[in-house]
Design an enzyme around this catalytic site. Structure first.
Site, PDB file in Angstrom:
ATOM      1  N   ASP A  24       2.437  13.568  13.816  1.00 46.84           N
ATOM      2  CA  ASP A  24       3.250  13.654  12.676  1.00 46.84           C
ATOM      3  C   ASP A  24       4.111  12.559  12.618  1.00 46.84           C
ATOM      4  O   ASP A  24       4.885  12.167  13.186  1.00 46.84           O
ATOM      5  CB  ASP A  24       4.108  14.735  13.527  1.00 46.84           C
ATOM      6  CG  ASP A  24       5.258  15.126  12.383  1.00 46.84           C
ATOM      7  OD1 ASP A  24       5.247  14.623  11.254  1.00 46.84           O
ATOM      8  OD2 ASP A  24       6.036  15.964  12.722  1.00 46.84           O
ATOM      9  N   SER A 102      -0.100   2.657  -3.560  1.00 46.03           N
ATOM     10  CA  SER A 102      -0.283   3.536  -4.793  1.00 46.03           C
ATOM     11  C   SER A 102       0.202   2.732  -6.017  1.00 46.03           C
ATOM     12  O   SER A 102       1.140   1.845  -5.875  1.00 46.03           O
ATOM     13  CB  SER A 102       0.802   4.713  -4.641  1.00 46.03           C
ATOM     14  OG  SER A 102       0.686   5.530  -5.997  1.00 46.03           O
ATOM     15  N   TYR A 115       9.099   9.225  -3.656  1.00 48.16           N
ATOM     16  CA  TYR A 115       7.767   8.582  -3.216  1.00 48.16           C
ATOM     17  C   TYR A 115       7.705   7.226  -3.543  1.00 48.16           C
ATOM     18  O   TYR A 115       7.130   6.392  -2.911  1.00 48.16           O
ATOM     19  CB  TYR A 115       6.846   9.504  -3.660  1.00 48.16           C
ATOM     20  CG  TYR A 115       5.296   8.997  -3.265  1.00 48.16           C
ATOM     21  CD1 TYR A 115       4.939   9.358  -1.937  1.00 48.16           C
ATOM     22  CD2 TYR A 115       4.314   8.542  -4.158  1.00 48.16           C
ATOM     23  CE1 TYR A 115       3.400   8.905  -1.464  1.00 48.16           C
ATOM     24  CE2 TYR A 115       2.944   8.183  -3.813  1.00 48.16           C
ATOM     25  CZ  TYR A 115       2.719   8.475  -2.653  1.00 48.16           C
ATOM     26  OH  TYR A 115       1.256   8.070  -2.305  1.00 48.16           O
ATOM     27  N   SER A 116       7.936   7.046  -4.969  1.00 50.93           N
ATOM     28  CA  SER A 116       7.931   5.496  -5.386  1.00 50.93           C
ATOM     29  C   SER A 116       8.747   4.639  -4.604  1.00 50.93           C
ATOM     30  O   SER A 116       8.474   3.438  -4.576  1.00 50.93           O
ATOM     31  CB  SER A 116       8.228   5.620  -6.914  1.00 50.93           C
ATOM     32  OG  SER A 116       8.252   4.548  -7.544  1.00 50.93           O
ATOM     33  N   ALA A 117       9.975   5.085  -4.293  1.00 49.03           N
ATOM     34  CA  ALA A 117      10.898   3.951  -3.642  1.00 49.03           C
ATOM     35  C   ALA A 117      10.342   3.760  -2.368  1.00 49.03           C
ATOM     36  O   ALA A 117      10.304   2.267  -1.967  1.00 49.03           O
ATOM     37  CB  ALA A 117      12.225   4.932  -3.360  1.00 49.03           C
ATOM     38  N   THR A 118       9.589   4.576  -1.717  1.00 41.46           N
ATOM     39  CA  THR A 118       8.928   4.054  -0.505  1.00 41.46           C
ATOM     40  C   THR A 118       7.937   3.361  -0.591  1.00 41.46           C
ATOM     41  O   THR A 118       7.396   2.409   0.257  1.00 41.46           O
ATOM     42  CB  THR A 118       8.357   5.298   0.410  1.00 41.46           C
ATOM     43  OG1 THR A 118       7.466   6.189  -0.114  1.00 41.46           O
ATOM     44  CG2 THR A 118       9.686   6.440   0.857  1.00 41.46           C
TER      45      THR A 118
END
Length: 221
Positions: A24, A102, A115-118
């Protein structure tokens, strides 16, 4: 595909042994356990790969902070922890860090804010790390894998009816990742046309953004 199906497929393709460890990555202590397991079982090249497909939807202020904290831990900090723990072993074996990223980490995309920030953070961290490893003459390569929409069950579920884009086969994406790492490439794009889109955005951001928005099935409320 289920884990059992993946293992069976690996065996049919010629794998002699298969090891896996459930982890996890929202838990800060898990990355080091994964690296220790890999070193004990493989004692060879270590491939840093973690994937997570995000929820797809417009940002809501009330949940944005919690989503961001979760994604930062799972999609960025866990990568950093894995790479940090694995580097000593990788240096001994001319290892490869294969980082699955990505398109959302190359150019801003709608409905993937946290998500994009990471993914942008991944791009910055591992591209900088690559420079440092080369300058310090440490023989560890870093391969960033820039993926588009892949036909995994979760990705198809999240994007169904929301994008005008055909999903690419997951087995071919996996093969592209493996080939990129084996070639010690700095970057690979799958599908390949993503590289052209990223170049367009870098040269003419307004045009690149306009092209990107045509992929989305969205109308203002």
């Amino acid at each position: 595909m289920t884990l059992t199906q993946v293992m069976e497929k690996c065996l049919t393709l010629g794998a002699k042994k298969i090891f896996y460890i459930p982890a996890d990555m929202s838990s800060p202590s898990e990355p080091e356990k994964v690296v220790q397991f890999a070193v004990q079982k493989l004692d060879l090249e270590f491939s840093c790969r973690i994937t997570l497909v995000p929820g797809f939807g417009a940002m809501e202020t009330k949940s944005c902070f919690l989503d961001s904290v979760f994604f930062i831990q799972v999609n960025f900090l866990s990568y950093v922890a894995l790479a940090t723990a694995a580097l000593p072993t990788l240096e001994k074996n001319r290892g490869v860090l294969v980082v699955v990223s990505s398109l959302t980490g190359k150019m801003p995309t709608p409905f993937t804010t946290s998500y994009s920030a990471t993914k942008f953070a991944l791009e910055g961290f591992f591209s900088s790390l690559r420079h440092e490893l080369i300058m310090q003459k440490r023989d560890v390569s870093v391969t960033l894998c820039i993926l588009g929409l892949i036909d995994t069950e979760s990705a198809l579920e999240y994007t169904r009816g929301k994008v005008h884009l055909s999903a690419c086969p997951a087995p071919e994406a996996a093969l592209a990742i493996v080939r990129g790492g084996a070639a010690r490439a700095h970057e690979i794009f799958y599908p390949r046309w993503l590289q052209q889109l990223c170049c367009l955005w870098a040269l003419v951001p307004s045009s690149g953004n306009q092209v990107l928005r045509t992929f989305y099935n969205y109308s203002s409320p």
